[in-house]
Design a protein around this motif. Structure first.
Motif, PDB file in Angstrom:
ATOM      1  N   GLU A 143     -47.689  -3.660 -63.090  1.00  0.00           N
ATOM      2  CA  GLU A 143     -46.939  -2.564 -62.481  1.00  0.00           C
ATOM      3  C   GLU A 143     -45.614  -2.266 -63.189  1.00  0.00           C
ATOM      4  O   GLU A 143     -45.040  -1.202 -63.006  1.00  0.00           O
ATOM      5  N   ARG A 144     -45.149  -3.190 -63.992  1.00  0.00           N
ATOM      6  CA  ARG A 144     -43.886  -2.984 -64.715  1.00  0.00           C
ATOM      7  C   ARG A 144     -44.129  -2.542 -66.167  1.00  0.00           C
ATOM      8  O   ARG A 144     -43.213  -2.588 -66.981  1.00  0.00           O
ATOM      9  N   LEU A 145     -45.310  -2.105 -66.445  1.00  0.00           N
ATOM     10  CA  LEU A 145     -45.670  -1.762 -67.826  1.00  0.00           C
ATOM     11  C   LEU A 145     -44.753  -0.695 -68.407  1.00  0.00           C
ATOM     12  O   LEU A 145     -44.292  -0.822 -69.541  1.00  0.00           O
ATOM     13  N   TYR A 146     -44.489   0.363 -67.643  1.00  0.00           N
ATOM     14  CA  TYR A 146     -43.686   1.449 -68.209  1.00  0.00           C
ATOM     15  C   TYR A 146     -42.303   0.955 -68.622  1.00  0.00           C
ATOM     16  O   TYR A 146     -41.837   1.242 -69.728  1.00  0.00           O
ATOM     17  N   ASP A 147     -41.642   0.230 -67.729  1.00  0.00           N
ATOM     18  CA  ASP A 147     -40.288  -0.233 -68.023  1.00  0.00           C
ATOM     19  C   ASP A 147     -40.245  -1.094 -69.281  1.00  0.00           C
ATOM     20  O   ASP A 147     -39.281  -1.036 -70.054  1.00  0.00           O
ATOM     21  N   ARG A 148     -41.267  -1.909 -69.488  1.00  0.00           N
ATOM     22  CA  ARG A 148     -41.275  -2.820 -70.630  1.00  0.00           C
ATOM     23  C   ARG A 148     -41.796  -2.169 -71.903  1.00  0.00           C
ATOM     24  O   ARG A 148     -41.329  -2.487 -73.000  1.00  0.00           O
ATOM     25  N   ALA A 149     -42.774  -1.284 -71.767  1.00  0.00           N
ATOM     26  CA  ALA A 149     -43.427  -0.727 -72.958  1.00  0.00           C
ATOM     27  C   ALA A 149     -42.737   0.515 -73.500  1.00  0.00           C
ATOM     28  O   ALA A 149     -42.729   0.732 -74.726  1.00  0.00           O
ATOM     29  N   ALA A 150     -42.154   1.342 -72.635  1.00  0.00           N
ATOM     30  CA  ALA A 150     -41.598   2.622 -73.088  1.00  0.00           C
ATOM     31  C   ALA A 150     -40.559   2.462 -74.200  1.00  0.00           C
ATOM     32  O   ALA A 150     -40.618   3.186 -75.208  1.00  0.00           O
ATOM     33  N   PRO A 151     -39.587   1.539 -74.092  1.00  0.00           N
ATOM     34  CA  PRO A 151     -38.625   1.394 -75.189  1.00  0.00           C
ATOM     35  C   PRO A 151     -39.280   0.938 -76.492  1.00  0.00           C
ATOM     36  O   PRO A 151     -38.894   1.383 -77.582  1.00  0.00           O
ATOM     37  N   LEU A 152     -40.269   0.065 -76.389  1.00  0.00           N
ATOM     38  CA  LEU A 152     -40.968  -0.404 -77.587  1.00  0.00           C
ATOM     39  C   LEU A 152     -41.762   0.724 -78.225  1.00  0.00           C
ATOM     40  O   LEU A 152     -41.790   0.871 -79.463  1.00  0.00           O
ATOM     41  N   LEU A 153     -42.412   1.540 -77.401  1.00  0.00           N
ATOM     42  CA  LEU A 153     -43.171   2.683 -77.921  1.00  0.00           C
ATOM     43  C   LEU A 153     -42.239   3.678 -78.611  1.00  0.00           C
ATOM     44  O   LEU A 153     -42.564   4.224 -79.674  1.00  0.00           O
ATOM     45  N   TYR A 154     -41.078   3.900 -78.008  1.00  0.00           N
ATOM     46  CA  TYR A 154     -40.099   4.811 -78.614  1.00  0.00           C
ATOM     47  C   TYR A 154     -39.667   4.295 -79.976  1.00  0.00           C
ATOM     48  O   TYR A 154     -39.604   5.053 -80.963  1.00  0.00           O
ATOM     49  N   ALA A 155     -39.357   3.005 -80.042  1.00  0.00           N
ATOM     50  CA  ALA A 155     -38.901   2.423 -81.307  1.00  0.00           C
ATOM     51  C   ALA A 155     -40.004   2.461 -82.359  1.00  0.00           C
ATOM     52  O   ALA A 155     -39.742   2.740 -83.537  1.00  0.00           O
TER      53      ALA A 155
END
Length: 714
Positions: free
Chosen positions: A476-488
Motif C-alpha cells: 500500500e505504500r508503493l507510490y510513496d516509495r517508488a515515485a521518487p525513484l521512478l522520477y530519478a
C-alpha cells in the motif's frame, strides 16, 4: 476569585471542540500555583476557546474572568493572560466586511459580530491594563503596552502613559515593547501619527541606549515608510555594532521551567532555544520590522543583510539569513554576494547558524551556485572538531549528532540538506555524494527529485536507482516509495531499469494505483525506444478509465515506437464535450509533446480555446501551436491567460519562446515582466519550496523568448 463562574451555563456554550463545560477548569487552571498546570490551561484556551483566533460565545463569556485574573497580583504568569486577551480583542474587521463571514448553516459558522463584541467587552475593562505598565512582574509589563495600544479606547491617554513610562522603565525588552506600542498607536490612529513620528525620530537620535534608538528607528520607518532616510543602512549597521560591543560578556541563563506536553510549551522551548547564548536576541524582531517598512527598497535591504553577515556576532549572522529568506522569496535582485557569505557560515562552530544556512540554501536551486564550493567543501569533510560545543548552545540546541561514517556533513539532516542544496544548484560534485546516499537505508525523497538538474554525469546513479526500485515492496505504500525513484530514473535516462519499472507498473496495488501507473509510464516515456519491452503494457493502458494513465501511456507509446497508430485516437477520446478540465489538459499536453506529427488533432483542440477553465485554454493553445503552428489562434489566448493568472506565466512564456518571431506582439509583455522587481508568484506569509526556482525559470524563459523575437525582427 472567579466570582460567578458557576452561574454561567457553560454546557450551553461552545468552542472549537463542542460544549464548553470544560472552560471553568481551564480558567481555574490559569490561576493555579503549579506552572505546568497554568501552561496546560493556557494551551487549552488557545486550542479550544480561542482556536486559531476564533471567537465563540464561550470566548465572550470568558472575558470578565480573564480580566479579573489579570487584575489579581497573586496570579502568576499574568503576562500570558494579557497576551490572550489582546489576541481575543485585537481582531479588527474591515468596515465593508459582512456581519456574518460564513453561511449560518455551516457547522463552522462563527458570527463576525463575536469579534466586535469581544473587542468592545475588553475595551470596557481595558483600564485594568493601565496599572500593569508598572507591575513588578517584567513579563506583565512586557505584555501590557501592546494590550493598551490595541484595546484601550483612549489612544491619546495611552500614548502619553507609554512615553512617560519609558523614562523610568529599565528592562530592555519592556522598553522595546513600549516603543513598539507607540508605533502601533500611530498606525491605528491617523490623528496621532504626525506627532508620534516626530517623537520616534527624536528618540532614534536622542536615546543613549542603541537598542532603543534602533527600536525607534524601526517604528518610525514602519509609520512613515515614504520618509525613510537615505542613510538608513549605515545608521542601522552602526547601531548594531554598538549593540554588539555593549552586550559583550556572559549571558545570564534564563529561568528553567518544567516541560509540558503542550503546543504552548513546545513553542516556548523553541523560543528559548533560539535565544539561548545570545546577548541581544530582540534585534531580530526590530530588523524584521525595519525590513517590512523598507519593502521594495531591495538594494538597501541587501546592504543591511550583507553588513549583518559580516558581523563577528553569530546571532546577527543567523538573523540575517532568516531575514534574507523572506527578502529573496518576494523580490528579485542581485544576491550572489549574500549567497556566498551564507555559504561561508557552513563552517561556523555554532550549529544553529549552520542549520539556518543550510535551510536557506536548500530553496535557492540555481541561485545557490555562489555557495557551491562551500557546500562541496563542507560535504567532503568528516565530523567537525568540536561538534556539540557550538558557542552559546542552550538546552535543546546541542551540537550535531555524529556523522554517518561516510565522511558527510555533520549530522544526517545537515548533510542531506547541504547535499540537496548542491544538487539543486546543478553542481555535478553532488553526483558521487548522491551515490553514497543511495547506499543508505533511507534516502530523503527531495534528493531524488533533484537529479534532473545534474546532466549526463548523473547517469552513474542508474544502477543504484534500479537496485533500490527492485527492493521496493508492492504494498500500500508503493507510490510513496517508488515515485521518487521512478522520477530519478527518468531524469538519468536509466533505461536498463525497464524490467524493474514494469514490475512496479504491473504490480501496483489498489491504493493510488493510477498514481503509480502514471509515474511508471512517465519514466518509460523518458526511456524512449529503449522501452520497447513495455509496449504491450503501454498499449493495454491506452483505454484506462483514468485520463492521466491513458494519456501518459499514449505519450510513452509514441516515444517508444514513433507510430501514431492508436495514440491519437486514445488522446482525442479526452477532447470531447463533458470531459473534465484536468482530463482535457492531460490530453492536450500529450499532443503538444508529440508536436507536428499530431497536426490532424488541431480541430479537436479548438473548442478548448474558449473554455471557461483557464488551464484548459492554456493547454489547448500551447498544444495547438505545437501541433499546427497556428499562432494567430493560440497567441491571444496565451496573452489573456498571462494577465488573468500569474501562475500560468511559466507555461505561457515557454510557448512564447518556442514561437519566437510569431509571438512578436508579446514583446512588451515580456519586457514588462523582466523589469518587475517583485517575483511573479510571491505571496505574503506563505511560500513553497520551489517558488524561487519557478520565478527564476520564468525570467530565464522570458529572456530566451525576447532574444528569439528580437532576432526575428532583424
Amino acid at each position: 476569585m472567579l466570582t460567578g463562574i458557576e452561574e454561567v451555563d457553560w454546557a450551553s456554550l461552545g468552542h472549537a471542540y463542542g460544549p464548553a463545560d470544560d472552560v471553568p477548569e481551564l480558567l481555574r487552571g490559569l490561576a493555579s500555583a503549579d506552572p505546568a498546570e497554568r501552561e496546560t490551561a493556557l494551551d487549552g484556551m488557545y486550542g479550544a476557546v480561542h482556536h486559531q483566533g476564533d471567537v465563540y460565545d464561550s470566548t465572550l463569556a470568558c472575558i470578565p474572568f480573564l480580566l479579573e485574573l489579570v487584575a489579581d497580583p497573586a496570579v502568576e504568569d499574568r503576562g500570558c493572560i494579557v497576551e490572550l486577551l489582546t489576541s481575543i480583542g485585537g481582531i479588527e474587521l474591515d468596515d465593508d466586511e459582512e456581519l456574518d463571514e460564513l453561511d449560518p448553516a455551516d457547522e463552522e459558522f462563527i458570527p463576525a459580530a463575536n469579534y466586535a463584541m469581544a473587542a468592545a467587552a475588553i475595551a470596557a475593562g481595558a483600564d485594568v491594563f493601565l496599572g500593569l505598565v508598572s507591575d513588578p512582574d517584567p513579563e506583565v509589563r512586557l505584555a501590557a503596552p501592546c494590550a493598551l495600544a490595541s484595546l484601550h479606547p483612549e489612544p491619546a491617554r495611552v500614548l502619553t502613559l507609554l512615553r512617560e513610562r519609558l523614562t523610568v522603565e529599565r528592562d530592555t525588552e519592556v522598553r522595546l515593547a513600549l516603543v513598539a506600542a507607540v508605533g502601533r498607536i500611530a498606525l491605528r490612529h491617523a490623528s496621532l501619527r504626525t506627532e508620534t513620528v516626530d517623537w520616534l525620530g527624536w528618540l532614534a537620535r536622542a536615546a543613549q541606549d542603541p537598542g532603543l534608538r534602533l527600536a525607534a528607528l524601526a517604528q518610525r520607518a514602519r509609520c512613515a515608510p515614504a520618509d525613510i532616510p537615505d542613510d538608513i543602512v549605515p545608521w542601522v549597521t552602526g547601531l548594531l555594532e554598538e549593540i554588539r560591543t555593549s552586550a559583550l560578556g556572559p549571558v545570564a541563563p534564563g529561568t528553567e521551567r518544567a516541560a509540558t506536553p503542550t503546543l504552548i510549551g513546545q513553542v516556548r522551548e523553541l523560543l528559548e532555544e533560539h535565544a539561548a547564548g545570545r546577548p541581544a536576541p530582540w534585534t531580530e524582531e526590530l530588523l524584521r520590522t525595519l525590513h517590512a517598512a523598507l519593502d521594495d527598497r531591495v538594494d538597501d535591504r541587501i546592504a543591511l543583510i550583507l553588513a549583518q553577515l559580516r558581523s563577528p556576532d553569530w546571532g546577527q549572522r543567523s538573523d540575517a539569513i532568516w531575514l534574507c529568506g523572506g527578502l529573496i522569496r518576494i523580490w528579485r535582485g542581485r544576491y550572489e554576494e549574500i549567497v556566498r557569505l551564507v555559504g561561508a557560515q557552513l563552517d561556523d562552530p555554532e550549529p544553529r547558524l549552520r542549520e539556518a544556512a543550510t535551510s536557506f540554501l536548500e530553496r535557492l536551486f540555481e541561485l545557490g551556485a555562489p555557495a557551491a564550493d562551500a557546500l562541496a567543501t563542507r560535504l567532503a569533510v568528516g565530523p567537525a572538531a568540536g561538534a556539540g560545543t557550538g558557542r552559546g548552545s542552550g538546552r535543546g540546541s546541542g551540537g550535531d549528532v555524529g556523522g554517518s561514517g561516510q565522511g558527510g556533513f555533520v549530522g544526517r539532516s545537515g548533510r542531506d540538506g547541504a547535499l540537496l542544496a548542491l544538487a539543486r544548484a546543478g553542481d555535478t560534485r553532488a553526483v558521487p555524494l548522491l551515490a553514497r546516499a543511495l547506499e543508505e537505508r533511507e534516502v530523503r525523497r527531495e534528493l531524488l527529485y533533484a537529479t534532473d538538474g545534474l546532466g549526463p554525469s548523473a547517469a552513474m546513479l542508474a544502477p543504484l536507482l534500479r537496485r533500490r526500485l527492485a527492493e521496493v515492496e508492492l504494498d500500500e505504500r508503493l507510490y510513496d516509495r517508488a515515485a521518487p525513484l521512478l522520477y530519478a530514473l527518468a531524469a538519468v535516462r536509466g533505461s536498463q531499469a525497464v524490467p524493474e519499472v514494469l514490475r512496479v507498473l504491473r504490480g501496483a496495488p489498489s491504493n493510488r494505483r493510477d498514481w503509480v501507473r502514471e509515474s511508471a509510464l512517465r519514466t518509460l516515456a523518458a526511456f524512449g525506444p529503449a522501452a520497447q519491452e513495455a509496449v504491450p503494457d503501454m498499449r493495454g493502458l491506452l483505454t484506462a478509465d483514468s485520463a492521466t494513465v491513458a494519456t501518459t501511456a499514449a505519450r510513452a507509446l509514441w516515444a517508444a515506437e514513433g507510430d501514431l497508430g492508436e495514440v491519437l485516437t486514445a488522446l482525442e477520446r479526452w477532447l470531447r464535450p463533458g470531459v473534465s478540465g484536468a482530463d482535457w489538459c492531460s490530453a492536450a499536453q500529450a499532443l503538444g509533446e508529440i508536436g507536428p506529427a499530431a497536426a490532424s488533432t488541431a480541430p479537436a483542440l479548438g473548442p478548448g480555446l474558449a473554455s471557461r477553465d483557464l488551464w484548459v485554454r492554456v493547454r489547448s493553445a500551447a498544444a495547438l501551436w505545437r501541433v499546427s503552428g497556428d499562432a494567430a489562434a493560440a497567441l491571444p489566448v496565451l496573452l489573456a491567460a498571462w494577465e488573468e493568472n500569474r501562475h500560468a506565466r511559466v507555461d505561457v512564456a515557454e510557448c512564447l519562446a518556442e514561437m519566437g518571431p510569431a509571438a512578436s506582439e508579446a514583446q512588451l509583455v515580456i519586457l514588462t515582466e523582466l523589469t518587475r522587481r517583485r517575483r511573479h508568484n510571491a505571496r505574503e506569509g506563505a511560500s513553497g519550496s520551489h517558488d524561487i526556482h519557478l520565478d527564476e525559470k520564468l525570467l530565464t524563459v522570458c529572456r530566451a523568448a525576447l532574444a528569439r523575437m528580437e532576432r526575428g525582427a532583424v
